[in-house]
Design an enzyme around this catalytic site. Structure first.
Site, mmCIF file in Angstrom:
data_model
loop_
_atom_site.group_PDB
_atom_site.id
_atom_site.type_symbol
_atom_site.label_atom_id
_atom_site.label_comp_id
_atom_site.label_asym_id
_atom_site.label_seq_id
_atom_site.Cartn_x
_atom_site.Cartn_y
_atom_site.Cartn_z
ATOM 1 N N LYS A 1 2.560 -34.418 15.509
ATOM 2 C CA LYS A 1 2.006 -34.906 16.932
ATOM 3 C C LYS A 1 0.921 -35.946 16.700
ATOM 4 O O LYS A 1 0.166 -35.686 15.881
ATOM 5 C CB LYS A 1 1.463 -33.899 17.950
ATOM 6 C CG LYS A 1 2.661 -33.108 18.248
ATOM 7 C CD LYS A 1 2.263 -32.004 19.242
ATOM 8 C CE LYS A 1 3.311 -30.887 19.911
ATOM 9 N NZ LYS A 1 4.264 -31.888 20.762
ATOM 10 N N ARG B 1 12.840 -24.266 21.215
ATOM 11 C CA ARG B 1 14.279 -24.002 21.390
ATOM 12 C C ARG B 1 14.638 -23.143 20.005
ATOM 13 O O ARG B 1 15.320 -22.397 20.271
ATOM 14 C CB ARG B 1 15.088 -25.191 21.721
ATOM 15 C CG ARG B 1 14.929 -26.037 20.598
ATOM 16 C CD ARG B 1 15.598 -27.626 21.196
ATOM 17 N NE ARG B 1 14.251 -28.292 21.965
ATOM 18 C CZ ARG B 1 14.284 -29.633 22.442
ATOM 19 N NH1 ARG B 1 15.564 -30.253 22.364
ATOM 20 N NH2 ARG B 1 13.305 -30.036 22.885
HETATM 21 N N1 BES Z 1 5.112 -27.914 22.843
HETATM 22 C C1 BES Z 1 5.835 -28.983 23.041
HETATM 23 C C2 BES Z 1 6.124 -29.304 24.653
HETATM 24 C C3 BES Z 1 4.808 -29.649 25.617
HETATM 25 C C4 BES Z 1 4.395 -31.138 25.638
HETATM 26 C C5 BES Z 1 4.161 -28.727 25.989
HETATM 27 C C6 BES Z 1 3.433 -31.255 26.472
HETATM 28 C C7 BES Z 1 3.009 -28.958 26.577
HETATM 29 C C8 BES Z 1 2.469 -30.291 26.887
HETATM 30 C C9 BES Z 1 7.219 -28.965 22.348
HETATM 31 O O1 BES Z 1 7.304 -28.035 21.426
HETATM 32 C C10 BES Z 1 7.334 -30.268 21.996
HETATM 33 O O2 BES Z 1 6.856 -30.944 21.190
HETATM 34 N N2 BES Z 1 8.607 -30.959 22.583
HETATM 35 C C11 BES Z 1 8.824 -32.115 22.273
HETATM 36 C C12 BES Z 1 10.391 -32.225 22.218
HETATM 37 C C13 BES Z 1 10.696 -33.586 21.614
HETATM 38 C C14 BES Z 1 10.499 -33.643 20.056
HETATM 39 C C15 BES Z 1 12.518 -33.543 21.595
HETATM 40 C C16 BES Z 1 8.275 -33.143 23.440
HETATM 41 O O3 BES Z 1 8.384 -32.740 24.801
HETATM 42 O O4 BES Z 1 8.041 -34.117 22.974
HETATM 43 MN MN MN Z 2 6.764 -28.954 19.505
#
Ligand code: BES
Ligand code: MN
Ligand code: ZN
Length: 495
Positions: free
Chosen positions: A277, A351
């Protein structure tokens, strides 16, 4: 903070601050207690009203020191908004906001006078919840906490003798408020202090205190079982994973075969893994275990409220890090169900851990499953920070859950999950890919879970936008909200 309920003439209550609700808009009848204030106020209240100082808007407070005719040190008109829109959800926030203000103003005993037509189960419960929720603070790791007075006692003065049912509702409100704060405390912990095994220890301690069965599956056990999807996420971290299982069993077996599973994503920190990230805002990913924490808080309350349905909690706990052994984009893992998954993005890890927990729950014979997960940024794009996104494979079960949410004043919105979304998850190399491309990200994430839920009635709640408050509100500080705890408990006890 003690929270008590008593029946007393509110003129004689000795307290730091006596709260009396004030509704907005002229011509509306105020409560009898408000009119009693007017009668004792020697024209003060009429003057305040005509000056326009106190309009009764939500969270507005108007203070009168040493009010004549009252034993209280201060009398506070607590704005409650229009009477027609006054619900338990409004009262919960009004109390929480008034309590926060009281803390800032050096009050240690706070009292609310509640009279008809609001001396009902829902309002009394909400008042107790509001007191606990408003009392929550996030500064436990400061060596010197922020300046404030602690509220020693919150009193709910009801202007009729509470019967057994009302007393029970009040007790339930306390349990709900405390349990929601239990969840918030977990969510507030940073990733270094709350690793998967620390979370498991907290769960175990709570379970023992509350009389729940607790079982922690460690990495070896999960390897034996074949939870390749969960373990793939965990392998990049020095902090080992676990699957926390808590069981509530009603003392009297019921005729129905129903068995509710509460499943919660607990990524104690989400760096994204190799699909790392951006640095900006990454610190917030300590709240990526809010779904798991909500499940644990709900189990705490369920243990104390003994619903008639058995409830089992499944909390897969991992850290998504990017150590030398971390999984790579393109890796193919085999989940507990035998389905293979191409890990196209290691940041779509929630997931991956949930599907092994879902499969495990199904093998244990649960009949209904609800999961809560901070699953996607896309749900925040879709619904902002206002609604939880609710996805389901079973309309009847979804309706039941949404009703529970409504009763508890938690905003949830039904999202689509049509089979057309399946195409987005196609992989040429494995049974399914773990991401679905740019569009409809919250739906494709939910669809991925649905593949494992199969025919078992299931609801998925995406709480990425609602588990953490980005800025302080009058009724709560910036930080963990504890969303879903009350809905889960309501679902179980109203089953
Ligand atoms: N934990 C994150 C989602 C999230 C985003 C939680 C913002 C709280 C605030 C999740 O694991 C994630 O990183 N999701 C990705 C999925 C993508 C890679 C398909 C996302 O939402 O960017
Ligand atoms: Mn994630
Ligand atoms: Zn995550």
């Amino acid at each position: 903070m003690r929270v008590i309920c008593k029946n007393q003439d509110f003129h004689t209550v000795e307290t730091g601050t006596l709260l009396v609700l004030q509704f907005e808009a002229e011509g509306r009848p105020q409560t009898a207690s408000y009119e009693a204030v007017r009668a004792a106020s020697n024209g003060w209240l009429d003057e305040v009203e005509s000056s326009g100082e106190a309009k009764g808007r939500v969270y507005e407070t108007t203070v009168l020191h040493r009010p004549a005719g009252f034993a209280a040190k201060r009398l506070v008109l607590a704005g409650a908004g229009p009477a027609a829109k006054f619900t338990p959800a409004v009262l919960r926030r009004v109390i929480a906001a008034a309590l926060r203000k009281a803390k800032a103003n050096g009050v240690s005993i706070l009292t609310l006078a509640l009279d008809e037509p609001y001396v009902t189960d829902d309002f009394v419960s909400a008042a107790a919840e509001g007191a606990h929720l408003g009392n929550y603070e996030v500064d436990r790791h400061k060596s010197k906490p922020d300046e404030r007075t602690e509220i020693e006692e919150f009193q709910l003065v009801v202007l009729k003798v509470p019967d057994l049912q009302l007393t029970n509702s009040f007790v339930r409100g306390n349990i709900l408020g405390e349990s929601q704060n239990f969840t918030r405390d977990l969510v507030n912990e940073p990733g270094n202090l709350l690793t998967p095994l620390v979370l498991a220890e907290r769960a175990r301690t709570m379970a023992h205190a509350e009389g729940l069965e607790c079982e922690i599956l460690d990495r070896d056990r999960m390897t034996q079982l074949g939870m390749g999807s969960l373990l793939g996420v965990a392998q990049g971290s020095a902090n080992p994973p676990c699957l926390i299982v808590l069981r509530y069993k009603p003392s009297q077996p019921s005729e129905s075969k129903d068995h509710l599973a509460l499943i919660g994503k607990a990524v104690t920190f989400d760096t994204g893994g190799i699909s790392i990230k951006p640095a900006d805002g990454m610190e917030k990913m300590k709240y990526d275990m809010a779904g798991g924490a909500a499940v644990l808080g709900a189990m705490r309350a369920i243990a104390r409220l003994y619903p008639s349905i058995p409830v089992t909690a499944y909390v897969p706990a991992v850290e998504n890090a990017c150590g030398g052994n971390a999984q790579r984009p393109g890796d193919i893992v085999t989940s507990l169900s035998g389905r293979t998954i191409e890990v196209l993005n290691t940041d779509a890890e929630g997931r991956l851990i949930l599907v092994d927990a879902i499969e495990y729950a199904k093998r244990e014979g649960v009949t209904h499953m609800v999961d809560a997960a901070t699953l996607t940024g896309a749900i925040v794009v879709a619904l902002g920070h206002i609604h939880v996104g609710a996805f389901s494979n079973d309309d009847a079960f979804l309706t039941k859950l949404l009703n529970a949410a409504k009763i508890q004043g938690e905003n949830m919105w039904h999202m689509p999950l049509d089979d057309e979304y399946r195409d987005y998850l196609k992989s040429p190399f494995a049974d399914i890919g773990n991401i679905g491309g740019r569009w409809g990200g919250a739906v494709t994430a939910a669809y991925f879970l649905k593949e494992w839920a199969g025919d078992t009635p299931w609801v998925h709640l995406d709480i990425a936008g609602t588990a953490w408050l980005e800025e302080a509100k009058p009724y709560m500080p910036k930080g963990p909200s504890g969303v879903c705890v009350r809905t889960f408990v309501e679902l179980a006890i109203s089953w």
